[in-house]
Design an enzyme around this catalytic site. Structure first.
Site, mmCIF file in Angstrom:
data_model
loop_
_atom_site.group_PDB
_atom_site.id
_atom_site.type_symbol
_atom_site.label_atom_id
_atom_site.label_comp_id
_atom_site.label_asym_id
_atom_site.label_seq_id
_atom_site.Cartn_x
_atom_site.Cartn_y
_atom_site.Cartn_z
ATOM 1 N N ALA B 8 90.205 5.015 14.569
ATOM 2 C CA ALA B 8 90.101 3.556 14.696
ATOM 3 C C ALA B 8 91.428 2.938 14.304
ATOM 4 O O ALA B 8 92.099 3.427 13.401
ATOM 5 C CB ALA B 8 88.998 3.018 13.790
ATOM 6 N N CYS B 9 91.837 1.888 15.026
ATOM 7 C CA CYS B 9 93.088 1.201 14.717
ATOM 8 C C CYS B 9 92.854 -0.309 14.826
ATOM 9 O O CYS B 9 91.797 -0.723 15.284
ATOM 10 C CB CYS B 9 94.205 1.660 15.669
ATOM 11 S SG CYS B 9 93.901 1.274 17.401
ATOM 12 N N PRO B 10 93.825 -1.122 14.387
ATOM 13 C CA PRO B 10 93.562 -2.565 14.318
ATOM 14 C C PRO B 10 93.088 -3.189 15.634
ATOM 15 O O PRO B 10 92.089 -3.908 15.657
ATOM 16 C CB PRO B 10 94.908 -3.145 13.893
ATOM 17 C CG PRO B 10 95.554 -2.051 13.113
ATOM 18 C CD PRO B 10 95.132 -0.782 13.809
#
Lengths: 150, 103
Positions: B8-10
């Site tokens: 997961a990333c921003p």
């Protein structure tokens, strides 16, 4: 989502800031946003979280933005190595895909295509081929084909 | 060795699928069974089922974000890693995590 007009070759850009401004400006010219400054701010905000520089001279600046009117991918190659763009392998950025995505109505299909494009950029062969194509129509077809396939 | 994980990333647009694919590819090469769930802009993609979570020897969280449904991995060895490292050096990440579990 990707058109020949969205492809820019050998632009006279020197820094990451130049490149983000160029993308935002072209997005306004192409009718992808009504607010160039707002879109630029969203690109910059994303870069502050962490750099979108990848490997092999590529970067994927992206913005999920209230100022984006529709999902689009811009491809830009720069005449110069872009200063100030941190990458994963310390190779300077010369090529980039700018991903412009509306915050609210992005559409599953577009997100899927972006996901496929991003994972294609893990492959050296894909990056080498992109760099070697100098015809816009051919490049567009090659990128779209890759986004639909793997 | 069965490895599951979540990336997961921003923005959830690009790094999330890249890290997931990079780790799965590295797993294939190194002979580990790796399945990565993506928690990105499309919600949960390639979700880890409760059964898969139960069978896993190791859980890799490639993110500094808040992860949904971590209850699946109760009592499991969970290792958090930087998402960028997973894109840059996925094989080294797997080897290090496996070494940490085998210790």
């Amino acid at each position: 989502m990707l058109k020949e007009e969205y492809i820019f070759f050998d632009e006279d850009l020197a820094t990451k800031e130049d490149a983000l401004k160029f993308i935002s400006h072209q997005a306004a010219n192409l009718g992808l946003t009504d607010n160039e400054i707002g879109l630029l701010g969203d690109f910059q905000k994303r870069e502050e979280e962490f750099s979108t520089g990848l490997q092999g001279g590529f970067a994927i600046p992206h913005a999920k933005s209230d100022y984006a009117k529709k999902a689009a991918i811009l491809y830009v190659s720069s005449k110069h190595e872009l200063e100030g763009w941190e990458t994963l392998d310390e190779t300077a950025v010369t090529h980039l895909f700018a991903l412009i995505v509306p915050k609210t109505s992005a559409g599953e299909e577009h997100l899927m295509m972006i996901s496929k494009l991003a994972t294609s950029l893990l492959e050296d062969e894909f990056k080498d081929n992109l760099k070697s194509i100098s015809d816009k129509e051919q490049l567009k077809e090659y990128i779209l084909k890759n986004m639909e396939e793997n | 060795m069965k490895i599951v994980g979540i990336s997961a990333c921003p923005a959830g647009l690009a790094h999330t699928p890249m890290a997931a694919k990079a780790l799965e590819k590295a797993g294939k090469k190194l002979g580990y069974d790796v399945k990565m769930e993506q928690q990105g802009s499309m919600g949960q993609v390639n979700a880890i089922t409760p059964e898969e979570a139960k069978e896993a020897d190791l859980v890799i969280i490639a993110s500094d974000q808040k992860i949904m449904d971590m209850e699946r991995f109760a009592n499991k060895k969970v290792i958090r890693v930087d998402i960028n490292i997973c894109i840059k050096a996925p094989e080294a990440v797997l080897q290090k995590c496996v070494a940490a579990v085998n210790k």
